[in-house]
Enzyme design. Structure first.
Site, short mmCIF file in Angstrom:
data_model
loop_
_atom_site.label_atom_id
_atom_site.label_comp_id
_atom_site.label_asym_id
_atom_site.label_seq_id
_atom_site.Cartn_x
_atom_site.Cartn_y
_atom_site.Cartn_z
N SER A 140 -8.72 1.33 4.74
CA SER A 140 -7.36 1.72 5.08
C SER A 140 -7.13 1.79 6.59
O SER A 140 -8.07 2.01 7.36
CB SER A 140 -7.03 3.09 4.47
OG SER A 140 -7.06 3.01 3.08
N ASP A 177 0.85 -1.19 0.00
CA ASP A 177 0.00 0.00 0.00
C ASP A 177 0.89 1.25 0.00
O ASP A 177 1.77 1.38 0.86
CB ASP A 177 -0.86 -0.04 1.28
CG ASP A 177 -2.13 0.77 1.15
OD1 ASP A 177 -2.16 1.68 0.30
OD2 ASP A 177 -3.07 0.51 1.90
N ASP A 178 0.66 2.14 -0.95
CA ASP A 178 1.39 3.42 -0.98
C ASP A 178 2.91 3.25 -1.07
O ASP A 178 3.66 4.10 -0.58
CB ASP A 178 1.08 4.28 0.27
CG ASP A 178 -0.34 4.83 0.25
OD1 ASP A 178 -1.08 4.56 -0.71
OD2 ASP A 178 -0.71 5.53 1.22
N LYS A 203 1.09 9.76 -5.32
CA LYS A 203 -0.24 9.19 -5.12
C LYS A 203 -1.33 10.22 -5.46
O LYS A 203 -1.20 11.39 -5.15
CB LYS A 203 -0.37 8.76 -3.65
CG LYS A 203 -1.75 8.30 -3.23
CD LYS A 203 -1.74 7.82 -1.78
CE LYS A 203 -3.13 7.50 -1.29
NZ LYS A 203 -3.12 6.86 0.03
N CYS A 211 -6.40 3.92 -3.86
CA CYS A 211 -6.64 2.57 -3.37
C CYS A 211 -7.76 1.76 -4.02
O CYS A 211 -7.51 0.76 -4.70
CB CYS A 211 -6.89 2.70 -1.88
SG CYS A 211 -7.14 1.15 -1.12
N LYS A 250 -6.03 -5.68 3.43
CA LYS A 250 -6.98 -4.60 3.18
C LYS A 250 -7.80 -4.86 1.91
O LYS A 250 -7.26 -5.06 0.84
CB LYS A 250 -6.18 -3.31 3.04
CG LYS A 250 -6.92 -2.13 2.47
CD LYS A 250 -5.99 -0.93 2.48
CE LYS A 250 -6.46 0.19 1.61
NZ LYS A 250 -5.49 1.30 1.62
N ASP A 254 -0.23 -0.66 -4.96
CA ASP A 254 -1.56 -0.18 -5.38
C ASP A 254 -1.53 1.23 -5.95
O ASP A 254 -2.46 1.63 -6.67
CB ASP A 254 -2.58 -0.27 -4.23
CG ASP A 254 -2.36 0.78 -3.16
OD1 ASP A 254 -1.21 1.21 -2.95
OD2 ASP A 254 -3.34 1.18 -2.50
N ASN A 255 -0.49 1.99 -5.62
CA ASN A 255 -0.29 3.34 -6.15
C ASN A 255 1.00 3.87 -5.55
O ASN A 255 1.59 3.22 -4.69
CB ASN A 255 -1.48 4.28 -5.84
CG ASN A 255 -1.89 4.30 -4.39
OD1 ASN A 255 -2.97 3.85 -4.03
ND2 ASN A 255 -1.02 4.78 -3.51
N ARG A 274 -7.44 -1.45 -6.75
CA ARG A 274 -7.76 -2.83 -6.35
C ARG A 274 -8.90 -3.40 -7.20
O ARG A 274 -8.89 -4.58 -7.56
CB ARG A 274 -8.13 -2.86 -4.86
CG ARG A 274 -6.90 -2.70 -4.00
CD ARG A 274 -7.17 -2.11 -2.62
NE ARG A 274 -5.97 -1.41 -2.21
CZ ARG A 274 -5.07 -1.88 -1.35
NH1 ARG A 274 -5.27 -3.03 -0.75
NH2 ARG A 274 -3.97 -1.19 -1.06
N HIS A 328 1.26 2.17 4.15
CA HIS A 328 0.27 3.22 4.38
C HIS A 328 0.39 3.73 5.82
O HIS A 328 0.57 2.93 6.74
CB HIS A 328 -1.12 2.61 4.15
CG HIS A 328 -2.22 3.60 3.93
ND1 HIS A 328 -2.64 4.47 4.90
CD2 HIS A 328 -3.00 3.84 2.85
CE1 HIS A 328 -3.63 5.20 4.43
NE2 HIS A 328 -3.86 4.85 3.17
N HIS A 358 -11.08 -2.92 0.91
CA HIS A 358 -11.45 -1.57 0.42
C HIS A 358 -12.27 -1.58 -0.87
O HIS A 358 -12.15 -0.68 -1.70
CB HIS A 358 -10.21 -0.68 0.25
CG HIS A 358 -10.51 0.75 0.60
ND1 HIS A 358 -9.57 1.73 0.66
CD2 HIS A 358 -11.70 1.35 0.91
CE1 HIS A 358 -10.13 2.88 0.98
NE2 HIS A 358 -11.42 2.68 1.14
#
Ligand SMILES: *[C@@H]1O[C@H](CO)[C@@H](O)[C@H](O)[C@H]1NC(C)=O
Ligand SMILES: *[C@@H]1O[C@H](CO)[C@@H](O)[C@H](O)[C@H]1NC(C)=O
Length: 532
Positions: free
Chosen positions: A162, A42-43, A338, A84, A137, A307-308, A88, A255, A139
């Site tokens: 998140s 994540d991130d 992001k 996010c 996660k 994811d980004n 996904r 994240h 989301h």
């Protein structure tokens, strides 16, 4: 006689089998349904993977570096969106947000999620005999029919959104918009009032197993261990049953809030340097290493990606974009990672590892996307996706297994919140060229923001010469005109294709307090006692 015959026969079989294994090791593995592990960070920033920037000598990702050395590092791999939920959704459906309906993030109170008309990767693999499990996660909507076990996963353990979407009394390493919960107030209301001498150090997030809350509030410091043991158990059990499996691990790392394992004296809010982020990165890496060791002997493809890009606004708690600085934007104010369509927003560190099948110590600059995971895994499993819909991902099997160097001829980057309309295809890649029809910025560290700008004719950068996206090619030059014509034609074609696609889904982004997961309705959502 019969006994002798059987012995002879099994001897012949064994011999044949051994011969087969020796001569066709890789092919043999392909003919049996392989296991798949997707690890989605994540991130995370492109530059966070040491192997992407060896000159930095960071040594925060030794296990991932080893995986790259024993597998394939994909250097031009992009998340399907720069935030996010859309990212996904696109990974699990193989379709742009404009088709699957998910163009921005779901909230704690979202009543819906990924539209039920969408067909997911785990659904298709489950039907093909796979055991499908998810850790981490989700989301993509948690209410009613929208949770992971209703969308194709046999098993789920994780937080539904998140890790900063719950409140706490002790914010730790950046729980930015989380204010202390008010135990007397209504659920999920974050008070803009700070209460000192708080009640506990946990976070008002629910940990969900299958579709039940098993812990709330959540101790973020034990989450990694819980994820790890669940992942190892899933791998072990599937192996015992000899059932092929899909394990989707959507990590809380990197994240914010970060919850790194640091010595107790360092667990103070005064530690405002890069050590917190680095410690979290190493923790994530060791989790990846544990998953790799557990699955190593059993014909398993591990696909690690993000994811980004990094959440620049979080300053020292954000990752590194590496050389993809988005300088055209950052020099005008605002963040370029992001939530933006600058490279830092969607070019993510990616490694594909499959011992004996994917060639070791290789690198590919093929233009690929997280949307390609869907068709590629289905192809490797021998599953044909439903023909009643259009897909945007491509089957990347030849890039992974056979050294092919071309991926997407065109790849679109949707707006993920910085400017314009959610989901709009604002930037396009073709070869080394990247065109922007709309530019925009996210909030930068320090608070600066940019404004949306329309570009007609588009801004075009040559990423081979200018990976920092600093100076666009001069409009009107022959080079510009050739690239611009090609891109404009393809963009029109895709927009038309989406406009005439009868399989396009619409997402419901309505929120309602009653949709927030809470283990004890008599208490405020973040004050539930740990259950079971
Ligand atoms: C979740 O499902 C698994 C079986 O897949 C079961 O063993 C476990 O007890 C379930 N957990 C909860 C909390 O329902
Ligand atoms: C991996 O490849 C690089 C060059 O491409 C080479 O320098 C290095 O020695 C190789 N490493 C291993 C472990 O084979």
């Amino acid at each position: 006689m019969a006994e002798g015959f059987t012995l002879l026969l099994s001897g012949m079989l064994l011999c044949g089998l051994l011969l087969h294994m020796v001569s066709q090791h890789g092919v043999d593995k392909l003919s049996k349904k392989p296991n798949f592990i997707i690890i989605l960070a994540d991130d995370i920033g492109w530059g966070d993977l040491d192997a992407n920037q060896p000159e930095e000598r960071a040594n925060n990702t030794p296990h991932l570096n080893l995986m790259a050395q024993q597998g394939l590092r994909l250097t031009d791999f992009h998340s399907p969106a720069s935030t996010c939920s859309p990212s996904r959704a696109a990974i699990l459906t193989g379709r742009y947000g404009l088709r699957n309906g998910v163009t921005h993030n779901f909230a704690v109170g979202s009543v819906a999620g990924l539209p039920l008309s969408e067909v997911t990767l785990p659904q298709l693999l489950q039907k093909a005999g796979y055991y499908t499990a998810m850790v981490g996660k989700w989301h993509l909507g948690h209410n009613g029919q929208y949770g992971p076990t209703k969308r194709g996963f046999d098993y789920y353990l994780g937080i539904p959104y998140s890790n900063d979407m719950g409140c706490t009394d002790t914010p730790g390493y950046n729980l930015p918009q989380c204010f202390p919960c008010d135990s007397s107030g209504p659920q999920v209301i974050r008070l803009k009032r700070r209460v000192h001498g708080g009640c506990y150090s946990k976070v008002g997030l629910p940990l969900i197993e299958n579709s039940s809350i098993v812990e709330q509030p959540l101790d973020l410091w034990t989450l990694t261990e819980q994820y790890k043991s669940a992942a190892l158990r899933i791998i072990h059990n599937a192996k015992e049953r000899e059932q092929p499996y899909l394990l989707y691990i959507a990590l809380a790392h990197m994240h914010v809030p970060l919850a790194p394992p640091l010595p107790p004296d360092a667990l103070s809010h005064r530690l405002h340097d890069g050590r917190v982020y680095a410690a979290s990165l190493r923790e994530m890496d060791s989790l990846v290493g544990a998953v790799k060791s557990a699955s190593d002997d059993a014909n398993t493809l591990i696909w690690f990606t993000g994811d980004n890009g990094p959440w620049e606004q979080k300053c020292q708690y954000a990752g590194s974009v590496g050389p993809f600085k988005g300088t055209w934007q950052s020099s005008r104010g605002g963040g370029s990672a992001k939530r933006t369509t600058w490279e830092g927003g969607h070019r993510v560190p990616t490694v594909a590892y499959w011992p004996g099948v994917i060639h070791a110590n290789t690198t590919s600059a093929a233009l690929l996307s997280g949307m390609d995971i869907f068709p590629t895994l289905l192809s490797l499993a021998g599953v044909t996706p439903p023909s009643d819909r259009r897909y945007d991902g491509i089957d990347a099997t030849n890039v992974l297994l056979r050294g092919e160097q071309t991926g997407h001829k065109f790849l679109f980057h949707p707006n993920s919140g910085a400017a314009g309309k959610f989901g709009d295809l604002q930037a396009v890649r073709t070869g080394k060229y990247k065109a922007f029809y709309i530019t925009g910025a996210a909030e930068a560290c320090g608070g600066s923001t940019g404004t949306q700008q329309l570009h007609d004719p588009p801004l075009i950068f040559d990423l081979e010469r200018d990976e920092a996206e600093e100076t666009p090619i001069e409009a009107g030059t022959p080079e510009y005109q050739t690239a611009a014509d090609k891109i404009a034609r393809r963009r029109e074609e895709l927009l038309w294709d989406i406009a005439t696609d009868t399989s396009v889904s619409a997402s419901d982004y309505t929120t309602d307090e009653s949709a927030a997961p809470c283990c004890d309705p008599t208490q405020a959502v973040c004050r539930c006692r740990t259950l079971g």
